[in-house]
Design a protein around this motif. Structure first.
Motif, short mmCIF file in Angstrom:
data_model
loop_
_atom_site.label_atom_id
_atom_site.label_comp_id
_atom_site.label_asym_id
_atom_site.label_seq_id
_atom_site.Cartn_x
_atom_site.Cartn_y
_atom_site.Cartn_z
N GLY A 128 -0.81 -3.91 -2.80
CA GLY A 128 -1.42 -2.55 -3.36
C GLY A 128 -0.43 -1.58 -3.50
O GLY A 128 0.73 -1.66 -2.93
N PHE A 129 -0.47 -0.69 -4.44
CA PHE A 129 0.53 0.47 -4.92
C PHE A 129 -0.17 1.70 -4.86
O PHE A 129 -1.57 1.81 -5.05
N HIS A 130 0.57 2.77 -4.49
CA HIS A 130 0.49 4.08 -4.65
C HIS A 130 1.14 4.87 -5.75
O HIS A 130 2.09 4.22 -6.38
N GLY A 131 0.37 5.74 -6.51
CA GLY A 131 1.20 6.43 -7.56
C GLY A 131 2.01 7.81 -7.56
O GLY A 131 1.59 8.80 -8.46
N TYR A 132 2.87 7.72 -6.44
CA TYR A 132 3.46 8.94 -6.07
C TYR A 132 5.05 8.75 -6.59
O TYR A 132 5.31 7.75 -6.73
N ASP A 177 0.77 -1.22 0.06
CA ASP A 177 0.03 -0.15 -0.21
C ASP A 177 0.79 1.18 0.08
O ASP A 177 0.72 2.14 0.70
N HIS A 178 1.80 1.41 -0.92
CA HIS A 178 2.69 2.45 -0.77
C HIS A 178 3.27 2.47 -2.48
O HIS A 178 2.68 2.00 -3.40
N ASN A 179 4.18 3.23 -2.81
CA ASN A 179 4.58 3.86 -3.79
C ASN A 179 5.45 2.78 -4.80
O ASN A 179 6.19 1.97 -4.27
N TRP A 180 5.21 3.03 -6.13
CA TRP A 180 5.95 2.16 -7.07
C TRP A 180 7.36 2.48 -6.89
O TRP A 180 7.81 3.63 -6.45
N ASP A 181 8.37 1.52 -7.22
CA ASP A 181 9.83 1.89 -7.25
C ASP A 181 10.16 2.82 -8.26
O ASP A 181 9.60 2.96 -9.38
N ASP A 182 11.23 3.82 -7.99
CA ASP A 182 11.65 4.53 -9.10
C ASP A 182 12.95 4.69 -8.94
O ASP A 182 13.79 3.98 -8.10
N SER A 183 13.63 5.66 -9.50
CA SER A 183 15.23 5.76 -9.55
C SER A 183 15.79 6.37 -8.33
O SER A 183 16.73 6.14 -7.73
N GLU A 184 14.74 6.95 -7.60
CA GLU A 184 15.11 7.75 -6.37
C GLU A 184 14.47 6.88 -5.10
O GLU A 184 15.17 7.07 -4.09
#
Length: 581
Positions: free
Chosen positions: A405-409, A373-380
């Motif tokens: 579950g995922f968030h989109g931030y 229930d948190h954000n997608w992985d990204d470079s940072e």
């Protein structure tokens, strides 16, 4: 020597001199009108069919006197009044062939400008399968408006310069559970106190007269969006048997609104998410994290906190409200300083699930457990994949969960969901939060951004649902107690004020047409040019959502079952098609 000048020459000289002394007269207007044809571009041969409305956009400093319309160099219509339009019946011209449209605009001084475009007539042999079409522009009106029906058909020719969207029910993907947003304490308070409460509820939840939202998320206790003070359901310290457990704050507005939602849509799914356990269950002893960014659930509190979830589900059931799913913790890798939160790393969530899962089973509760229930992985910002993997690698914990579950931030993308999906394809993917906000400098791009990244991409990468953040906020983006000062709601509500925001219409393009229990089916997409996603409903009807995120009108054909229909989509706009085979 003296000589006399004849009088007639003197008169001529005086006349010519007088001309030179007058101000120069203005030259006659020689500037031609400006002219364009709405929806046409210079480089594209457009496929057309049926009745085509040719609209000329013309202006001139002296005014427009007339507009002439030509088809294949034959004058077919002259228009002297705005709007300058000609209704062209393409059936009167040869099919499967190029034709030239020419339009000439004249101003009031007879200066003129001409423009030419070529089109390709493809009039189909129509079937009886009609397709309803709903359209929203991100730039102007209309919003979720029904357009003229299309009909599938066949033709011996193919349209040039048209993208081809192929739809197939032979490839079936994940089941869809619904689309919606979060009924926060703030949202419920605003809706419950609005003088337009009944209208708001109808427009949000009725599938006939509204958009038919069919999935909502609840905060278990308060989030940052709360009217008044923060609260949990167990405020008495060390109440290990939860004798003082109470959902009274929810009974003020959340539960009455939910009960009325269920009266409109009895099948709506509800997901509960805690922002924090009661402070006395945490290592910091505080409900709001403050400076304790790593405030965690005490290990000796696992059992009582599991009972806390069970009591929440049971108390809501007494009110006639079934909780379909719960997430263990909202944003477990972030403990905010000014509103409730909890730092709960993957190994701790794994261990807690192995306490909560058996207790749910012992109490005959079939509410699903969703992790992360948190954000997608990204470079940072990383951690999502590793977090899920810790739980998926434990067979006992894995047996109790429904999915992730995922968030989109942040800067991540929905494609990251697929990595987790393939850890175990029997487990589901959910999209549980994304907010819109007031920081856009160009509102024209909001529709395409939200619709692509948080709906179409999210669904194409296996999510069973899409949930935005606040269902309703007021004109000052609240009420809130800490957290986000510039978040916006799906609708804006304040006393007798009610405004549908762009998120409302985006949700509607899905929730109004895609039934619970539908499956995503195959559709090809054109990344960054024409975005698509398709579904088959339990009743057999098919739904296709298309999005034009660019700045040029797109022409495309939708192919299905050896038939097709043509469509054009304006810049920054989306369309939903639905038909019964």
């Amino acid at each position: 020597m003296r000589f006399k000048i004849p009088a007639i020459f003197i008169c001529i000289i005086l006349y010519l001199s007088s001309l030179g002394c007058e101000e120069n007269e203005p030259l006659p207007d020689q500037v031609p009108p400006e002219l364009s044809l709405v929806g046409f571009t210079d480089s594209t041969i457009l496929p057309v069919e049926g009745i085509v409305t040719i609209t000329a956009d013309a202006n001139d400093n002296t005014g427009i006197s007339k507009i002439e319309f030509y088809i294949d160099n034959s004058l077919v219509f002259t228009d002297n009044n705005e709007p300058y339009e000609y209704e062209w019946d393409t059936a009167e011209h040869s099919n499967c062939a190029l034709h030239k449209i020419k339009v000439i605009a004249y101003d009031n001084n007879l200066n003129f400008t001409g423009i030419e475009h070529y089109v390709f007539i493809v009039n189909l042999n129509l079937s009886e399968i009609n397709v309803s079409c709903w359209y929203t522009s991100g730039i102007n009106e209309p919003k979720l408006e029904r357009k003229s029906d299309k009909y599938f058909g066949t033709s011996s020719c193919s349209s040039p310069s048209a993208l081809e969207v192929n739809i197939s029910t032979n490839e079936i993907y994940q089941e869809i559970e619904g689309f919606g947003a979060a009924l926060t304490n703030s949202s419920a308070w605003l809706i419950d106190n609005s003088t337009r409460r009944e209208e708001i509820m109808d427009k949000l939840f009725s599938p006939d007269s509204g958009i038919g939202i069919n999935y909502i998320r609840l905060a278990m206790g308060s989030s940052d969006f709360v009217q008044g003070e923060h609260y949990s359901y167990a405020e008495t310290p060390n109440d290990m048997d939860l004798s003082e457990f109470s959902i009274e704050r929810d009974r003020e507005h959340i539960i009455p609104v939910l009960q009325d939602i269920l009266a409109i849509n009895p099948d709506i799914k509800i997901m509960g998410s805690p922002w924090s356990p009661p402070g006395w269950m945490k290592t910091s002893g505080q409900f709001v994290c403050g400076s304790h960014w790593d405030s965690r659930l005490k290990t000796e509190m696992y059992s009582v906190y599991a009972d806390y979830f069970i009591r929440f589900i049971q108390e809501y059931a007494i009110e006639g409200i079934q909780i379909h799913a719960i997430t263990i913790q909202n944003e477990p890798l972030y403990c905010p300083w000014d509103y409730p939160g909890l730092y709960m790393p993957g190994d701790q969530q794994r261990d807690f699930i192995k306490v909560l899962g058996p207790k749910l089973a012992e109490n005959g509760i079939d509410t699903e457990i969703v992790i992360f229930d948190h954000n997608w992985d990204d470079s940072e910002q990383t951690g999502a994949f590793d977090y899920a993997e810790v739980i998926y690698d434990d067979p006992i914990a894995l047996s109790y969960i429904a999915g992730t579950g995922f968030h989109g931030y942040g800067n991540g993308e929905a494609s990251m969901q697929e990595m987790v999906y393939y850890l175990d394809p029997t487990k589901a993917i959910y999209f549980t939060e994304r907010t819109n906000f007031t920081g856009w400098t160009n509102w024209d791009q909001v529709l395409s951004h939200i619709a692509k990244y948080y709906f179409i991409d999210v669904i194409r990468y296996w999510s069973k649902n899409v949930l935005l953040w606040n269902l309703a906020l007021d004109t000052e983006n609240g009420p809130y107690n800490g957290g986000c000062p510039n978040c916006t709601g799906v609708v804006t509500v304040e006393d007798d004020y009610f405004e549908k925001e762009i998120d409302y219409y985006i949700i509607g393009h899905f929730s109004k047409f895609v039934q619970q229990g539908a499956n995503r089916i195959y559709s090809n997409t054109f990344e960054g040019e024409l975005e698509t996603v398709a579904f088959q409903n339990p009743d057999g009807s098919l739904v296709v959502v298309t999005l034009n995120p660019g700045w040029n009108t797109l022409r495309y054909k939708i192919n299905w079952n050896d038939m097709y229909f043509n469509h054009s989509l304006s810049p920054q706009s989306m369309a939903t098609f639905i038909w019964e085979p």
